[in-house]
Design an enzyme around this catalytic site. Sequence first.
Site, PDB file in Angstrom:
ATOM      1  CB  SER A 160     -73.098 -88.954  36.644  1.00 21.16           C
ATOM      2  OG  SER A 160     -74.496 -88.880  36.527  1.00 21.16           O
ATOM      3  CE1 TYR A 173     -73.013 -94.188  35.095  1.00 21.59           C
ATOM      4  CE2 TYR A 173     -75.131 -92.777  35.254  1.00 21.59           C
ATOM      5  CZ  TYR A 173     -73.863 -93.011  34.625  1.00 21.59           C
ATOM      6  OH  TYR A 173     -73.074 -92.339  34.006  1.00 21.59           O
TER       7      TYR A 173
HETATM    8  N1  LIG Z   1     -74.772 -89.291  28.476  1.00 30.87           N
HETATM    9  C1  LIG Z   1     -74.860 -88.559  29.499  1.00 30.87           C
HETATM   10  O1  LIG Z   1     -75.940 -88.052  29.781  1.00 30.87           O
HETATM   11  C2  LIG Z   1     -74.076 -88.815  30.725  1.00 30.87           C
HETATM   12  C3  LIG Z   1     -74.188 -88.027  32.008  1.00 30.87           C
HETATM   13  C4  LIG Z   1     -73.357 -88.319  32.737  1.00 30.87           C
HETATM   14  C5  LIG Z   1     -72.143 -88.817  32.865  1.00 30.87           C
HETATM   15  N2  LIG Z   1     -71.763 -89.710  31.673  1.00 30.87           N
HETATM   16  C6  LIG Z   1     -70.742 -90.460  31.710  1.00 30.87           C
HETATM   17  O2  LIG Z   1     -69.794 -89.894  30.579  1.00 30.87           O
HETATM   18  C7  LIG Z   1     -69.280 -90.922  30.100  1.00 30.87           C
HETATM   19  C8  LIG Z   1     -69.316 -91.203  28.525  1.00 30.87           C
HETATM   20  O3  LIG Z   1     -70.771 -91.423  28.663  1.00 30.87           O
HETATM   21  P1  LIG Z   1     -71.359 -91.609  26.874  1.00 30.87           P
HETATM   22  O4  LIG Z   1     -72.877 -91.208  27.304  1.00 30.87           O
HETATM   23  O5  LIG Z   1     -70.655 -90.988  26.064  1.00 30.87           O
HETATM   24  O6  LIG Z   1     -71.290 -93.215  26.777  1.00 30.87           O
HETATM   25  P2  LIG Z   1     -71.163 -94.169  25.653  1.00 30.87           P
HETATM   26  O7  LIG Z   1     -71.955 -95.540  26.104  1.00 30.87           O
HETATM   27  O8  LIG Z   1     -71.472 -93.428  24.527  1.00 30.87           O
HETATM   28  O9  LIG Z   1     -69.513 -94.451  25.534  1.00 30.87           O
HETATM   29  C9  LIG Z   1     -68.980 -95.526  26.449  1.00 30.87           C
HETATM   30  C10 LIG Z   1     -67.823 -96.006  25.866  1.00 30.87           C
HETATM   31  O10 LIG Z   1     -66.914 -96.652  26.768  1.00 30.87           O
HETATM   32  C11 LIG Z   1     -66.840 -97.941  26.141  1.00 30.87           C
HETATM   33  N3  LIG Z   1     -66.499 -98.803  27.293  1.00 30.87           N
HETATM   34  C12 LIG Z   1     -67.458 -99.556  27.853  1.00 30.87           C
HETATM   35  N4  LIG Z   1     -66.953-100.502  28.840  1.00 30.87           N
HETATM   36  C13 LIG Z   1     -65.543-100.295  28.638  1.00 30.87           C
HETATM   37  C14 LIG Z   1     -64.224-101.086  29.112  1.00 30.87           C
HETATM   38  N5  LIG Z   1     -64.401-101.984  29.984  1.00 30.87           N
HETATM   39  N6  LIG Z   1     -63.157-100.547  29.020  1.00 30.87           N
HETATM   40  C15 LIG Z   1     -62.941 -99.461  27.812  1.00 30.87           C
HETATM   41  N7  LIG Z   1     -64.050 -99.089  27.074  1.00 30.87           N
HETATM   42  C16 LIG Z   1     -65.270 -99.295  27.866  1.00 30.87           C
HETATM   43  C17 LIG Z   1     -67.987 -98.238  25.205  1.00 30.87           C
HETATM   44  O11 LIG Z   1     -67.350 -98.962  24.342  1.00 30.87           O
HETATM   45  C18 LIG Z   1     -68.129 -97.012  24.922  1.00 30.87           C
HETATM   46  O12 LIG Z   1     -67.697 -96.683  23.431  1.00 30.87           O
HETATM   47  C19 LIG Z   1     -69.625 -92.215  30.986  1.00 30.87           C
HETATM   48  O13 LIG Z   1     -68.456 -92.428  32.111  1.00 30.87           O
HETATM   49  C20 LIG Z   1     -70.900 -92.065  31.564  1.00 30.87           C
HETATM   50  O14 LIG Z   1     -71.055 -92.644  32.859  1.00 30.87           O
HETATM   51  C21 LIG Z   1     -72.871 -89.549  30.659  1.00 30.87           C
END
Ligand SMILES: NC(=O)c1ccc[n+]([C@@H]2O[C@H](COP(=O)([O-])OP(=O)(O)OC[C@H]3O[C@@H](n4cnc5c(N)ncnc54)[C@H](O)[C@@H]3O)[C@@H](O)[C@H]2O)c1
Length: 277
Positions: A160, A173
């Site tokens: 991130s 985070y």
């Molecule tokens: N959305 C953003 O702007 C952004 C930016 C930087 C990084 N990220 C990272 O990208 C990745 C995906 O993010 P997103 O926005 O699609 O998130 P999201 O919340 O839409 O998806 C995360 C998924 O992980 C699953 N999950 C949570 N805990 C879990 C566990 N213990 N075991 C298995 N599955 C589990 C959830 O059920 C969910 O479906 C994450 O690592 C997030 O930190 C997101």
Amino acid sequence: MCNVKDKVIVITGAGGVLCSAFAQELAKYGAKTALLDLNLIAAQKCADVITAAGGKAKAYESNVLDKEGLEKIRAQLHKDFGKCDILINGAGGNSPKASTDKEYYCDGDLNAEIKTFFNLDKSGFSFVFDLNIMGTVIPSQVFIQDMTGRKGCSVLNISSMNAFRPLTKIPAYSAAKSGVSNFTQWLAVHFAKEGIRVNALAPGFFVTQQNSALLYNADGTPTPRTGKILAATPMGRFGKDEELLGALMFLVDETKSGFVTGVILPVDGGFSAYSGV
Ligand SMILES: NC(=O)c1ccc[n+]([C@@H]2O[C@H](COP(=O)([O-])OP(=O)(O)OC[C@H]3O[C@@H](n4cnc5c(N)ncnc54)[C@H](O)[C@@H]3O)[C@@H](O)[C@H]2O)c1
């Protein structure tokens, strides 16, 4: 074009916004996608979209923190699709229990009814560190075993913007994603002689269910934080999910990035390059 035909790709967090888009894109190019998520309904929904479009996908209920459970899934995966070629560690996220209410500490905050750094709950930090760091380490322990002694295998972690410089309010985070970037480099070095590449994407700001409450008020108007993010993003907008796909396909495609390992690739509209002046 992405050369992943018949590659077995394990994606954790595959029911989520970003990783379900990743899975659908990779399946378009003929990958066999194993969709792991705590939320089986969400993972199954993604699998249904892929299979309805003629792709290969299977949903597995899984917790990235449960090594034994993941080992069982690996055994099932071998029957369903074969050994894992590519692992995408997508499960991750923050917790409100590990977020301060204010950006800056001010005199008197300690006595106010707000979450300051001082009263953040240890369980919030543990949850975020576990999910992001151990949730990357444990699936790597389980699925990289499938890759040893074989060619064309790789791991893609999701870091991130927080990893380069911490964002205000979300100390756990930020520290956790910094750990993910550091671990990506460690793993890349550790498995380099085996030819297993390990890289990470560092998405900038994409609006998803995880962060939408921080970015938009209930009435749909942007929060002050949105204003600050957009002002700090030279391209002046949020990313669109599909804008991560090019970087994803580059990093998982051995024919395009076969000599790329240990890289944390920002996809951020210039956020990480901008000093603010
Ligand atoms: N959305 C953003 O702007 C952004 C930016 C930087 C990084 N990220 C990272 O990208 C990745 C995906 O993010 P997103 O926005 O699609 O998130 P999201 O919340 O839409 O998806 C995360 C998924 O992980 C699953 N999950 C949570 N805990 C879990 C566990 N213990 N075991 C298995 N599955 C589990 C959830 O059920 C969910 O479906 C994450 O690592 C997030 O930190 C997101």
